[in-house]
Design a protein around this motif. Sequence first.
Motif, PDB file in Angstrom:
ATOM      1  N   LEU A   1     -12.606   7.264  29.256  1.00 28.10           N
ATOM      2  CA  LEU A   1     -13.093   8.352  30.109  1.00 28.10           C
ATOM      3  C   LEU A   1     -13.045   7.920  31.574  1.00 28.10           C
ATOM      4  CD1 LEU A   1     -14.477  11.233  29.796  1.00 28.10           C
ATOM      5  CD2 LEU A   1     -16.640  10.028  30.113  1.00 28.10           C
ATOM      6  N   PHE A   2     -13.443   6.689  31.828  1.00 31.26           N
ATOM      7  CA  PHE A   2     -13.415   6.151  33.186  1.00 31.26           C
ATOM      8  C   PHE A   2     -11.978   5.975  33.662  1.00 31.26           C
ATOM      9  CE2 PHE A   2     -14.192   3.046  36.562  1.00 31.26           C
ATOM     10  CZ  PHE A   2     -15.345   3.565  37.153  1.00 31.26           C
ATOM     11  N   GLY A   3     -11.141   5.426  32.788  1.00 31.13           N
ATOM     12  CA  GLY A   3      -9.747   5.204  33.151  1.00 31.13           C
ATOM     13  C   GLY A   3      -8.964   6.479  33.369  1.00 31.13           C
ATOM     14  N   GLN A   4      -9.398   7.570  32.761  1.00 28.83           N
ATOM     15  CA  GLN A   4      -8.768   8.877  32.960  1.00 28.83           C
ATOM     16  C   GLN A   4      -9.235   9.544  34.253  1.00 28.83           C
ATOM     17  OE1 GLN A   4      -6.392  10.521  31.622  1.00 28.83           O
ATOM     18  NE2 GLN A   4      -6.386  10.519  29.401  1.00 28.83           N
ATOM     19  N   GLY A   5     -10.170   8.922  34.939  1.00 30.27           N
ATOM     20  CA  GLY A   5     -10.670   9.520  36.165  1.00 30.27           C
ATOM     21  C   GLY A   5     -11.550  10.731  35.929  1.00 30.27           C
ATOM     22  N   CYS A   6     -12.194  10.794  34.778  1.00 32.04           N
ATOM     23  CA  CYS A   6     -13.100  11.920  34.468  1.00 32.04           C
ATOM     24  C   CYS A   6     -14.470  11.629  35.068  1.00 32.04           C
ATOM     25  CB  CYS A   6     -13.188  12.133  32.957  1.00 32.04           C
ATOM     26  SG  CYS A   6     -11.676  12.726  32.193  1.00 32.04           S
ATOM     27  N   PHE A   7     -14.540  11.671  36.378  1.00 29.51           N
ATOM     28  CA  PHE A   7     -15.753  11.290  37.087  1.00 29.51           C
ATOM     29  C   PHE A   7     -16.685  12.472  37.362  1.00 29.51           C
ATOM     30  CE2 PHE A   7     -12.664   8.047  39.014  1.00 29.51           C
ATOM     31  CZ  PHE A   7     -12.910   7.132  38.003  1.00 29.51           C
ATOM     32  N   GLN A   8     -16.206  13.704  37.091  1.00 29.77           N
ATOM     33  CA  GLN A   8     -17.010  14.890  37.373  1.00 29.77           C
ATOM     34  C   GLN A   8     -17.582  15.480  36.086  1.00 29.77           C
ATOM     35  OE1 GLN A   8     -17.695  15.713  40.543  1.00 29.77           O
ATOM     36  NE2 GLN A   8     -16.441  13.911  41.045  1.00 29.77           N
ATOM     37  N   PRO A   9     -18.819  15.965  36.111  1.00 29.98           N
ATOM     38  CA  PRO A   9     -19.386  16.608  34.922  1.00 29.98           C
ATOM     39  C   PRO A   9     -18.490  17.745  34.437  1.00 29.98           C
ATOM     40  CG  PRO A   9     -21.104  16.220  36.542  1.00 29.98           C
ATOM     41  CD  PRO A   9     -19.809  15.885  37.217  1.00 29.98           C
ATOM     42  N   GLY A  10     -18.302  17.801  33.105  1.00 31.12           N
ATOM     43  CA  GLY A  10     -17.480  18.836  32.492  1.00 31.12           C
ATOM     44  C   GLY A  10     -16.067  18.399  32.181  1.00 31.12           C
ATOM     45  N   GLN A  11     -15.610  17.300  32.770  1.00 27.49           N
ATOM     46  CA  GLN A  11     -14.254  16.828  32.458  1.00 27.49           C
ATOM     47  C   GLN A  11     -14.247  16.174  31.078  1.00 27.49           C
ATOM     48  OE1 GLN A  11     -13.533  14.503  36.179  1.00 27.49           O
ATOM     49  NE2 GLN A  11     -11.748  15.837  36.416  1.00 27.49           N
ATOM     50  N   VAL A  12     -13.158  16.389  30.336  1.00 25.98           N
ATOM     51  CA  VAL A  12     -13.079  15.960  28.931  1.00 25.98           C
ATOM     52  C   VAL A  12     -11.802  15.152  28.712  1.00 25.98           C
ATOM     53  CG1 VAL A  12     -13.127  16.701  26.516  1.00 25.98           C
ATOM     54  CG2 VAL A  12     -14.224  18.109  28.273  1.00 25.98           C
ATOM     55  N   LYS A  13     -11.923  14.094  27.917  1.00 31.25           N
ATOM     56  CA  LYS A  13     -10.740  13.347  27.484  1.00 31.25           C
ATOM     57  C   LYS A  13     -10.805  13.139  25.975  1.00 31.25           C
ATOM     58  CE  LYS A  13     -12.171   9.379  25.843  1.00 31.25           C
ATOM     59  NZ  LYS A  13     -11.710   8.686  24.638  1.00 31.25           N
ATOM     60  N   ASN A  14      -9.628  12.983  25.377  1.00 28.30           N
ATOM     61  CA  ASN A  14      -9.554  12.603  23.966  1.00 28.30           C
ATOM     62  C   ASN A  14      -8.604  11.437  23.821  1.00 28.30           C
ATOM     63  OD1 ASN A  14     -10.071  13.105  21.022  1.00 28.30           O
ATOM     64  ND2 ASN A  14      -7.842  13.226  21.052  1.00 28.30           N
ATOM     65  N   THR A  15      -9.010  10.449  23.062  1.00 31.37           N
ATOM     66  CA  THR A  15      -8.174   9.301  22.739  1.00 31.37           C
ATOM     67  C   THR A  15      -7.699   9.422  21.297  1.00 31.37           C
ATOM     68  OG1 THR A  15      -9.301   7.853  24.317  1.00 31.37           O
ATOM     69  CG2 THR A  15      -8.105   6.789  22.524  1.00 31.37           C
ATOM     70  N   TYR A  16      -6.384   9.409  21.124  1.00 28.89           N
ATOM     71  CA  TYR A  16      -5.780   9.479  19.793  1.00 28.89           C
ATOM     72  C   TYR A  16      -5.456   8.050  19.351  1.00 28.89           C
ATOM     73  CZ  TYR A  16      -5.011  14.414  21.001  1.00 28.89           C
ATOM     74  OH  TYR A  16      -5.170  15.718  21.383  1.00 28.89           O
ATOM     75  N   GLY A  17      -6.371   7.459  18.626  1.00 26.54           N
ATOM     76  CA  GLY A  17      -6.161   6.110  18.123  1.00 26.54           C
ATOM     77  C   GLY A  17      -6.278   6.092  16.618  1.00 26.54           C
ATOM     78  N   THR A  18      -6.824   5.002  16.076  1.00 26.02           N
ATOM     79  CA  THR A  18      -7.104   4.949  14.644  1.00 26.02           C
ATOM     80  C   THR A  18      -7.974   6.137  14.260  1.00 26.02           C
ATOM     81  OG1 THR A  18      -6.993   2.542  14.707  1.00 26.02           O
ATOM     82  CG2 THR A  18      -8.097   3.547  12.811  1.00 26.02           C
ATOM     83  N   GLY A  19      -8.987   6.367  15.074  1.00 25.46           N
ATOM     84  CA  GLY A  19      -9.766   7.593  15.008  1.00 25.46           C
ATOM     85  C   GLY A  19      -9.443   8.438  16.223  1.00 25.46           C
ATOM     86  N   CYS A  20     -10.184   9.514  16.377  1.00 26.85           N
ATOM     87  CA  CYS A  20     -10.026  10.381  17.545  1.00 26.85           C
ATOM     88  C   CYS A  20     -11.382  10.493  18.198  1.00 26.85           C
ATOM     89  CB  CYS A  20      -9.568  11.778  17.118  1.00 26.85           C
ATOM     90  SG  CYS A  20      -7.963  12.218  17.720  1.00 26.85           S
ATOM     91  N   PHE A  21     -11.407  10.370  19.522  1.00 27.30           N
ATOM     92  CA  PHE A  21     -12.686  10.312  20.201  1.00 27.30           C
ATOM     93  C   PHE A  21     -12.644  11.199  21.435  1.00 27.30           C
ATOM     94  CE2 PHE A  21     -11.827   6.508  17.853  1.00 27.30           C
ATOM     95  CZ  PHE A  21     -12.981   6.352  17.095  1.00 27.30           C
ATOM     96  N   THR A  22     -13.473  12.231  21.423  1.00 27.42           N
ATOM     97  CA  THR A  22     -13.515  13.214  22.493  1.00 27.42           C
ATOM     98  C   THR A  22     -14.811  13.044  23.262  1.00 27.42           C
ATOM     99  OG1 THR A  22     -12.322  14.712  21.005  1.00 27.42           O
ATOM    100  CG2 THR A  22     -13.227  15.657  23.008  1.00 27.42           C
TER     101      THR A  22
END
Length: 503
Positions: free
Chosen positions: A252-273
């Motif tokens: 989330l930090f590396g994606q630059g999601c520094f503002q409230p409401g910004q969302v990221k998902n990581t597609y790895g072994t699991g998925c994490f939103t």
Amino acid sequence: MEPFVAALDQGTTSSRAILFNRAGEIVARAQHPFRQIYPQPGWVEHDPLDIWETEKRALAQAVDAAHIDPKSIAAIGVTNQRETTILWDRKTGQPVYNAVVWQCRRTAGICDELKARGVGDAVAEKTGLLIDAYFSGTKIKWILDNVPGVRARAERGELLCGTVDSWLIWNLTGGKVHVTDYSNASRTMLFNIHTLEWDEDLCRELGIPMGLLPRPVGNSQRYGTVAEGIPGLEDLAGISICGSAGDQPAALFGQGCFQPGQVKNTYGTGCFTLMNLGGVPVRSNAGLVSSVAWNLNGKTTYALEGSVFNAGSAIQWLRDELGLIANAPECDRLAESVPDSGGVLVVPAFTGLGAPYWDMYARGAVLGLTRGATKAHLCRAVLDSIAFQVCDLMHAMATDAGRPLTGLRVDGGASVSDILLQIQADILRLPVDRPAQVETTAFGAAALAGLSAGVWTNLDQLSALRRSQHVFRPQRDEAVCRAELRRWSRAVDRAKGWIEPEL
């Protein structure tokens, strides 16, 4: 001399090290897989010494491949598979048992007992979590209760415990520093995310001596330095370790999601939103959890999170257990060869279902098979299942946070799949933004360390480093996508409660 930052990215199936320059570019990297251990159905373990040795080797090789003066490394950041739990001897550093991995479901019965005792409300209020075998607290209890002699040793003060961040930092500092960052601590089911302290009542409820636990610390500060005389890392002695975050908040930090409401998902072994919540956590009504995302300069940012237990692992299942594909790109090619899944639905609940369903006793299901179903349809159905699960998470987030979704930033190994991300955009009806730098988890750890070391001075500098590689926008007919989601919901209902709870 140009400064560099090293990131240790310790994942579920491999240990990696990546060096970044001030422009956020990768200078060098190295990666080593390690053994997965499955003692019983639903149990997952790692050898902690494998974790340390492969991570140490990856760091040494990345530095060697960069052809730089090791003293130009300004800082080391750590990111890690969360919840995975290790207990070790505080003097010898020898683990008392294998690491119990976040995927492991052996403590489902302990969780049922806690729920029956009415502990759920206290856990939710204090920790932001739900009672589930996913989190670290019950894993610590299991090791204390089931490995001979361990509880007595723990009560005598001979042992330490922690998640993988603690284990790596302890080893890097030669056993001098026993800490865990707030983001990892908040995934243990023992940590009060409001006071940023271990909770005595919850530790007592689980029978966990508090002397085992590491000291909770912020995510961007100096923890210690690389010790002298670590084999393979002699040239790195004295370099500061000053950034740490669990893999998902790091992304989330590396994606630059520094503002409230910004969302990221990581597609790895699991998925994490994850959704940035700003400075106030949310009590979820939709089966999600709140955790500390990061704490910078004493200011805490929270995240709302949903976790899919099996995402990329479902592609691995097609490859390793079914033998239908030779590699992940072949899955994409087969999925692209058909217009849809032909009615086939896969619910990859191999280790239960995470948010927003939370069913420890669900198991995987394949539905909708006809004589015309092919392996191409099965590959497409697996990719569909990943997108469906993320869609369910994001809809739950919008409900909990009380704000509309505007888009999704993505990363992780499976984010290289164009067809998966196009399916995701179609199902979500939102733009899906893949960055040029997909190593966002490692960069998040590097950025946290680099902020502490002065390589970067503020979040605006880090935001300016992010570039989009491609933005996927909805293409398929919306009515068709909605019909597929309805069928998916019925399939999930059939997978729930497949096995009976142990008495």
